[in-house]
Design a protein around this motif. Structure first.
Motif, short mmCIF file in Angstrom:
data_model
loop_
_atom_site.label_atom_id
_atom_site.label_comp_id
_atom_site.label_asym_id
_atom_site.label_seq_id
_atom_site.Cartn_x
_atom_site.Cartn_y
_atom_site.Cartn_z
N ARG A 83 21.98 93.66 77.83
CA ARG A 83 22.45 92.81 78.93
C ARG A 83 21.51 91.60 79.06
N TRP A 142 16.08 90.94 83.63
CA TRP A 142 15.43 92.18 83.21
C TRP A 142 14.02 92.32 83.75
N LEU A 164 17.28 96.17 78.29
CA LEU A 164 18.16 95.24 79.01
C LEU A 164 18.26 93.90 78.30
#
Length: 457
Positions: A108, A113, A104
């Motif tokens: 992202r 996370w 993550l």
């Protein structure tokens, strides 16, 4: 001492520490943190990262250790001895949490996370009924409320007995809080306010005791976790407190289901991120002095304690700075008055151009302090034929200390006995005052406005 007095002793010591921290902040003494050298900060941060990671090995591997030592070497030995008790489901949750965080963070980066990894690990443990140690299994049920505010029982005798412990807590709290703030500065590019930080920590310690807590301080682990999660300002700390309060009131039972392996994975990633690896290796390669300061702080932090590592690092850093300052002092000499008239401000006096050996000029450049005294006097003592007048040009000396000033007295007396007059030229007012107070005044020496006018008053 605190142990002997129980919780009341700890509470009183913490209140004393809080009052001391508030006082230090109000007196604006927290700004002295800027004098901690960069290698000390990097070494301390890397040492704390190692300690954080080592403290999570038990949770990451699911080891069975009855009494985990606090010292690093003893802890590692205990981990080695308990290696056969490694719990595979716990290792699986650790790998799952680490994988989610790493993936993550790469695909992202704006997502939380850490929170996602902890929530997912908790859900997996609940769904598959994994036998993994959780928060409630280790620490018991979490209360949903705070106790009523109350002060500990105090007396003059108890306060006197606890005062040294309170001072120690204040010192440790101030160092750790300000250094964690320095670490946060390096991670965010912002600048903390040292005095505000100390005053706030003092108030926090006092309030914590009112509600049955213990001494508190800013910590590198939580600060780094907050910054790595995207925090950029102090408002994030307020939200952090608000979320904790909400969790306490609403979700306390749910927090108990969080596997310790997931929390250990979060701290392992934090430790890796906060270690400042690039700065560490850069300082190791930059110079031998910086490397010694860095490694001393790092090794003492992880093998002895935080205060020893910082104290030794600061002292070594100060000695390194003094050595470099002493090496930066230069003495250009052997020129004559004719050289002064022709030379620029930055051009050294050239002995080869000297035409009148009756008047010799030496220019001292740099801070003339005790560390540079031997270096300067060694050059001045190497006079060839004794001149009629020796001029010491202080135009490029920004400061001088009493040690350096007193060292010139014996030198001036020696020259006076050999018939040489000593003239101090272009000394700045602060430098001149220190020289005069040390005893360097007429008739022992004379003062000139410039090196080109050796007898101007």
């Amino acid at each position: 001492m605190v142990d002997r007095h129980g919780y009341d002793g700890l509470a009183i010591a913490t209140i004393i520490a809080g009052l001391l921290l508030v006082t230090v902040g109000l007196l604006r003494l927290g700004t002295y943190i800027k004098y901690i050298p960069f290698p000390v900060t990097v070494g301390f941060t890397a040492g704390i990262a190692v300690i954080i990671f080592a403290s999570q090995l038990r949770e990451l591997l699911g080891l069975t250790i009855a009494h985990e030592p606090s010292a690093l070497l003893a802890k590692l030995i205990a981990v080695r001895d308990a290696w056969s008790t490694m719990h595979l489901p716990t290792v699986g949750i650790t790998l799952l949490s680490l994988s989610v965080i790493v993936i993550l963070r790469r695909v992202r980066p704006a997502w939380p996370w850490f929170l996602i990894a902890v929530a997912l690990a908790t859900a997996v443990c609940a769904i598959f009924h994994l036998d993994v140690e959780t928060v409630s299994a280790r620490f018991g049920a979490i209360s949903r409320s705070l106790p009523s505010p109350a002060l500990p029982a105090m007396s003059i005798d108890k306060i006197e007995a606890i005062l040294p412990d309170g001072m120690a807590i204040a010192l440790l709290g101030a160092i750790e809080s300000l250094l964690s703030a320095v670490v946060a500065d390096g991670m965010t590019g912002r600048r903390h306010r040292s005095n505000c930080e100390l005053s706030a920590q003092g108030v926090a310690n006092i309030v914590s005791i009112l509600f049955g807590g213990i001494c508190v301080t800013g910590t590198v682990a939580r600060t780094a976790t907050n910054v790595r999660a995207g925090a950029r300002g102090p408002i994030s700390g307020i939200f952090h407190c608000a979320y904790l309060l909400i969790f306490l009131i609403v979700a306390a039972p749910l927090v108990g289901f969080i596997p310790l392996a997931a929390l250990g994975a979060v701290l392992a990633v934090v430790a890796w991120n906060m270690a400042e690896k690039e700065e560490f290796w850069s300082l190791l390669r930059s110079s031998r002095g910086d490397a010694v300061v860095l490694l001393s702080t790092f090794l003492l932090t992880i093998f002895v304690d935080l205060v020893t590592g910082i104290a030794v690092g600061v002292v070594l850093g100060a000695l390194l700075f003094l050595h470099r300052m002493a090496e930066a002092v230069e003495v250009d000499g052997g020129g004559t008055l004719e050289d002064v008239a022709d030379a620029s401000d930055q051009e050294p006096y050239d002995p080869a151009r000297a035409t009148n050996r009756d008047v010799i000029i030496y220019r001292i450049s740099g801070a003339f302090f005790f560390g540079a005294t031997a270096r300067v006097l060694a050059v001045l003592e190497r006079l060839g034929a004794t001149p009629r007048v020796l001029v010491l040009d202080f135009a490029d000396v920004p400061m001088i200390d009493s040690t350096a000033a007193h060292s010139l007295i014996a030198f001036a007396n020696k020259l006076n006995r050999s018939g040489t007059k000593v003239v101090f030229a272009a000394a700045r007012p602060p430098v001149r005052r220190i020289l005069i107070r040390a005893g360097l005044k007429p008739p022992l020496v004379r003062y000139a406005v410039t090196a080109g006018e050796p007898f101007a008053e």
